[in-house]
Scaffold this active site. Structure first.
Site, PDB file in Angstrom:
ATOM      1  N   CYS A 116     -13.147  25.910  81.759  1.00 57.13           N
ATOM      2  CA  CYS A 116     -14.026  24.815  81.341  1.00 57.13           C
ATOM      3  C   CYS A 116     -13.703  23.526  82.091  1.00 57.13           C
ATOM      4  CB  CYS A 116     -13.876  24.554  79.846  1.00 57.13           C
ATOM      5  SG  CYS A 116     -13.582  26.026  78.887  1.00 57.13           S
ATOM      6  N   GLN A 148      -7.288  33.585  72.369  1.00 56.45           N
ATOM      7  CA  GLN A 148      -6.503  34.250  73.415  1.00 56.45           C
ATOM      8  C   GLN A 148      -5.598  35.335  72.846  1.00 56.45           C
ATOM      9  OE1 GLN A 148      -6.687  34.012  76.725  1.00 56.45           O
ATOM     10  NE2 GLN A 148      -8.228  32.398  76.721  1.00 56.45           N
TER      11      GLN A 148
END
Ligand code: PLP
Length: 390
Positions: free
Chosen positions: A329, A183
């Protein structure tokens, strides 16, 4: 089906930048050779691969041979965690791994899997602001600790971790240190010397590159047992024909991200601050999750008390706004976010939270529209929930 008009889920994935696509296209068609082939077309692909590796190495401030191309962040994290652990299983005695309770599942589940092989895992808790304190890592270290894995920035709440300090205290003790920078890449500095890490994972689709390609930086001399066997690609470290277009695209995307870093970060940060302030001012009983300032410039994660996060997302989608209730996810699962639980949220609060992550192409007008829709929708859902409970 309605269309997504306002995309606020850049932590899940980003669109491929047209300039990145342009760099990739020739490698699907006229320059399609296999880099392991010895004839001209193969050599051409090999040259593109070598060039991409060298360009990325410059950005990471490392040697080109310290980069192993992979299929993305998940593979890089698996390789880092399992690779170091299995090296020690064969060569050493240490069986202890330190990680944090709010890592991505690619790290957490890899560590959990290693418990079957006799490893012990300590999941250090972040503080209530979503920061892992170096002292907490230090307190978890044992004489048999072989690996510390702490993410650079959290994917749900965007909090930025003190990686330099953590890496320093590990390296002083000869402990290998990995950071999941998936990230952070394209937003925060990635100089591995400056960070002091031995292993670093990134994934191209988080910074306007293609999906299915990433890399693991592996400092020379790091104890690691390679995990994928077959051909001699990546200097016998990761078998499989290289994803040449993807790797070329990743190099271009990373270059663009760092060339345009200040401009992109200033743009998204201004939008983020407007969004956070607007939510907190206009929507009662809303709370920002994670440190107000020590967070990625594009991350907003808020709890709207009494509102089901998934229902809110469906309503946003009806208005053409794409957001997320945590990591993509785990979307669809009824489990509350392990990240929010780790920073002290109750399961109910965690289920009442949404993540909005901004990108370089979002506009101020989109943020104003999102604020209007959020204000109206949260009020309506609360009214409905109140009516139902009466
Ligand atoms: N690590 C973090 C922090 C992530 O946010 C992600 C993706 O969401 C991954 C790892 C997995 O990366 P990839 O999608 O490339 O497998």
């Amino acid at each position: 089906m309605n269309r997504t008009e306002i995309y606020l889920d850049h932590a899940a994935t980003t669109p491929v930048d047209p300039r990145v696509l342009e760099a990739m296209l020739p490698f699907f068609t006229e320059r399609f050779g296999n880099p392991s082939s010895i004839y001209a077309a193969g050599r051409e692909a090999r040259a593109a691969l070598d060039q991409a590796r060298a360009r990325i190495a410059r950005l990471l401030n490392c040697q080109a041979r310290e980069i192993v191309f992979t299929s993305g962040g998940t593979e890089s994290d698996n390789l880092a965690v399992k690779g170091v652990a299995f090296w020690h299983l064969v060569n050493g005695r240490g069986r202890h791994i330190v990680t944090t309770a709010f890592e991505h599942h690619a790290v957490l589940h890899s560590a959990e899997y290693l418990e079957r092989f006799g490893f012990h895992v300590t999941d250090v808790a972040p503080d209530a602001d979503g920061i892992v304190q170096p002292e907490a890592i230090e307190a978890a270290l044992r004489p048999d600790t072989i690996l510390v894995s702490v993410m650079y920035a959290n994917n749900e709440i965007g909090t930025i971790q003190p990686i330099r300090e953590i890496a320093h205290l590990c390296r002083e003790r000869g402990i290998t240190v990995h950071t999941d920078a998936v990230q952070a890449a394209g937003t925060l500095p990635l100089d591995v010397e400056e960070l002091g890490v031995d292993l670093l994972s990134i994934s191209a689709h988080k910074f306007y590159g293609p999906k299915g390609v990433g890399l693991l930086y592996v400092r020379s001399g790091t104890p690691i047992l390679w995990q994928q066997h077959g051909g001699a690609q990546e200097s016998n470290r990761r078998a499989g024909t290289e994803n040449v277009p993807g790797i070329v695209g990743m190099a271009r995307a990373l270059e663009l991200a760092y060339e345009e870093l200040d401009e992109r970060n200033a743009h998204v940060q201004a939008l983020r601050d407007r969004l956070i302030d607007g939510i907190l001012q206009r929507i009662p009983d809303s709370r920002l999750n994670g440190h107000r300032h020590q967070r990625l410039p594009n991350n907003v994660n808020v709890t709207f008390a009494g509102v089901d996060g998934e229902t809110l997302l469906l309503n946003l989608d009806l208005h053409g706004i794409a957001a997320s209730s945590g990591s993509a996810c785990t979307t669809g699962s009824t489990e509350p976010s392990h990240v929010l639980l780790a920073i002290g949220a109750t399961p109910e609060q965690a289920r009442s939270s949404v993540r909005l992550t901004l990108g370089k192409d979002n506009t101020a007008r989109e943020i104003e529209r999102t604020l209007d829709v959020l204000e109206e929708t949260v009020a309506r859902l609360r009214k409905l929930a109140g009516a139902r409970s009466r």
